[in-house]
Design a protein around this motif. Structure first.
Motif, PDB file in Angstrom:
ATOM      1  N   ASP A 168       5.748   9.210   7.049  1.00  0.00           N
ATOM      2  CA  ASP A 168       6.480   9.700   5.880  1.00  0.00           C
ATOM      3  C   ASP A 168       5.529  10.144   4.778  1.00  0.00           C
ATOM      4  OD1 ASP A 168       5.674   7.046   5.688  1.00  0.00           O
ATOM      5  OD2 ASP A 168       7.256   6.510   4.265  1.00  0.00           O
ATOM      6  N   LEU A 169       4.423   9.417   4.591  1.00  0.00           N
ATOM      7  CA  LEU A 169       3.447   9.813   3.583  1.00  0.00           C
ATOM      8  C   LEU A 169       2.666  11.053   4.024  1.00  0.00           C
ATOM      9  CD1 LEU A 169       2.024   6.343   2.446  1.00  0.00           C
ATOM     10  CD2 LEU A 169       3.645   7.812   1.241  1.00  0.00           C
ATOM     11  N   GLN A 170       2.349  11.133   5.308  1.00  0.00           N
ATOM     12  CA  GLN A 170       1.645  12.304   5.807  1.00  0.00           C
ATOM     13  C   GLN A 170       2.502  13.558   5.666  1.00  0.00           C
ATOM     14  OE1 GLN A 170      -0.817  11.764   9.427  1.00  0.00           O
ATOM     15  NE2 GLN A 170      -0.042   9.658   9.448  1.00  0.00           N
ATOM     16  N   GLY A 218       0.810  -1.205   0.000  1.00  0.00           N
ATOM     17  CA  GLY A 218       0.000   0.000   0.000  1.00  0.00           C
ATOM     18  C   GLY A 218       0.848   1.262   0.000  1.00  0.00           C
ATOM     19  N   LYS A 219       1.908   1.281   0.805  1.00  0.00           N
ATOM     20  CA  LYS A 219       2.798   2.436   0.860  1.00  0.00           C
ATOM     21  C   LYS A 219       3.544   2.628  -0.454  1.00  0.00           C
ATOM     22  CE  LYS A 219       5.363   2.952   4.516  1.00  0.00           C
ATOM     23  NZ  LYS A 219       6.266   2.635   5.661  1.00  0.00           N
ATOM     24  N   ILE A 265      -5.166  11.399  -3.256  1.00  0.00           N
ATOM     25  CA  ILE A 265      -4.803  10.062  -2.767  1.00  0.00           C
ATOM     26  C   ILE A 265      -5.013  10.020  -1.256  1.00  0.00           C
ATOM     27  CG2 ILE A 265      -2.999   8.309  -2.570  1.00  0.00           C
ATOM     28  CD1 ILE A 265      -1.631   9.522  -4.962  1.00  0.00           C
ATOM     29  N   ARG A 266      -5.739   9.009  -0.809  1.00  0.00           N
ATOM     30  CA  ARG A 266      -5.940   8.807   0.627  1.00  0.00           C
ATOM     31  C   ARG A 266      -5.713   7.339   0.964  1.00  0.00           C
ATOM     32  NH1 ARG A 266     -11.562  12.307   1.717  1.00  0.00           N
ATOM     33  NH2 ARG A 266     -10.788  14.287   0.844  1.00  0.00           N
ATOM     34  N   ILE A 267      -5.215   7.099   2.160  1.00  0.00           N
ATOM     35  CA  ILE A 267      -4.958   5.732   2.628  1.00  0.00           C
ATOM     36  C   ILE A 267      -5.694   5.512   3.938  1.00  0.00           C
ATOM     37  CG2 ILE A 267      -3.217   4.067   3.357  1.00  0.00           C
ATOM     38  CD1 ILE A 267      -1.195   5.375   1.659  1.00  0.00           C
TER      39      ILE A 267
END
Length: 392
Positions: free
Chosen positions: A111-113, A81-82, A99-101
């Motif tokens: 890190d994505l945030q 997913g990452k 894009i949302r997880i």
């Protein structure tokens, strides 16, 4: 937390592998499957974006940016997913708000945030928001997740499952929904390709032309192959998207033709031939095509049926090597504007996982499609194909 790509470990070699050599073999195979999964997911998103008339004006979209950009949801914040989110950001150049997880541990995605992505733990909210919903969870979690999102999913959202252990019919049953795409990967042969960029990220690997060519879904001898019906499914998904935008079928066909058969196509220039063109009968039966008015949209297609049974497009794709070569070139071009000397033409008859580039490859002529089918999908009972309109 378990590695999201753990199910891929179930792919075993035909011959036993032991010791360090065996570990390297399985590591390469694991990485190759993840690279393929992310590459195909990115190509699918670009194909959907291309059939949005207010989106990018590029002949081959290399971005998910547009006034009607896709909203991509990812359920599962593990390794796959990452990596998928990173690929969509870096290579798809998708706007961060698109894009949302959703994951049980949003704090693990710091890190994505930091890059501006929204990370939450609300699968139903994500499903109600997304145009494309990627399932990157473990098989043991899938039933509970489907139970949560089932009532939230709305057409024209496409559920794209990377849960390899759960087949399409089961997914359809769990979700009570038929707009589902599921690639199915096979690993024949003794040795996975060594072009997967073992020491780098998937994003870095997909910036290598050899790796992009190795992931091409039209390979006939590749070491890792996606089933051919996946390609059929994503094209019917694109037509579903056009239907939901109320695009007349002729407009949808023009967008597809402009994308797949551009002016000054190197394949047709080489052969001194005219590019083929998609017609209505490329996707629906002759009888159904004849009944469509000029301004009528394509019907809503059951994507699960398109991937499990024969359809007009699957027959056309199987029979026309000329079409296969055009789609292989489209796939390669959608990852970037490679230098001409590097690009060449992809052969669909030799191993793309060995990065084969054949500038002078011979092409087959356009193949016509038999028109004996009476339904939209050949050999699909009428109760299986979903012809629903928006009013349903």
């Amino acid at each position: 937390m378990c590695d999201i790509a753990e199910p891929f470990a179930s792919f075993q070699a035909d011959e036993a592998v032991e010791g360090e050599e065996g570990w390297l073999y399985l590591t390469r195979r694991h990485k190759g499957l993840a690279v393929n999964a992310c590459a195909h997911s990115l190509f699918f998103c670009r194909l959907l974006q291309a059939l949005r008339p207010n989106g990018t004006e590029e002949a081959v979209p290399t971005s998910l940016v547009g006034s009607r950009g896709l909203k991509v949801g990812i359920i599962g914040g593990g390794h796959l997913g990452k990596q998928l989110a990173q690929v969509l950001l870096a290579l798809g150049r998708a706007p961060r708000p698109s894009i949302r997880i959703s994951t049980r541990r949003p704090e693990s995605l710091a890190d994505l945030q930091e890059q501006g992505l929204t990370c939450l733990y609300d699968n139903a909210q994500l499903a109600a928001w997304a145009d494309v919903l990627f399932l990157c969870c473990l098989p043991s979690h899938l039933a509970a997740i489907c139970s949560t999102v089932r009532t939230a999913i709305r057409k024209p959202c496409v559920v794209y499952s990377l849960v390899t252990a759960v087949p399409l019919p089961r997914l359809k049953q769990l979700l009570c929904y038929n707009a589902i795409v599921r690639p199915q990967y096979q690993c024949p042969g003794q040795e996975p390709t060594k072009e997967w960029g073992m020491k780098g990220t998937i994003t870095a690997a997909l910036q290598d032309l050899a790796v992009v060519q190795a992931t091409c879904p039209l390979s006939s001898q590749g070491k890792i192959r996606v089933n051919g019906k996946w390609l059929v499914g994503i094209f019917y998904a694109a037509l579903n998207s056009s239907m939901w935008q109320s695009l007349p079928h002729q407009k949808a066909l023009k967008l597809l033709n402009d994308l797949c058969f551009p002016a000054h196509c190197p394949i047709c220039t080489e052969q001194k031939a005219s590019c083929p063109r998609f017609e209505c009968e490329s996707f629906v039966s002759k009888n159904f095509a004849c009944s469509m008015t000029q301004e009528e949209t394509f019907p809503w297609f059951d994507l699960t049926a398109a991937q499990l049974r024969e359809s007009p497009f699957s027959q056309l794709l199987d029979k026309s090597e000329f079409l296969q070569k055009h789609l292989a070139l489209l796939y390669q071009a959608s990852f970037g504007d490679w230098p001409t000397k590097q690009r060449g033409l992809i052969s669909t008859k030799t191993s793309l996982t060995s990065a084969v580039v054949e500038p002078g490859v011979a092409l087959a002529h356009k193949t016509s499609l038999p028109t004996t089918a009476s339904n939209i999908f050949s050999e699909i009972p009428e109760e299986t194909a979903d012809y629903d309109s928006k009013s349903s």
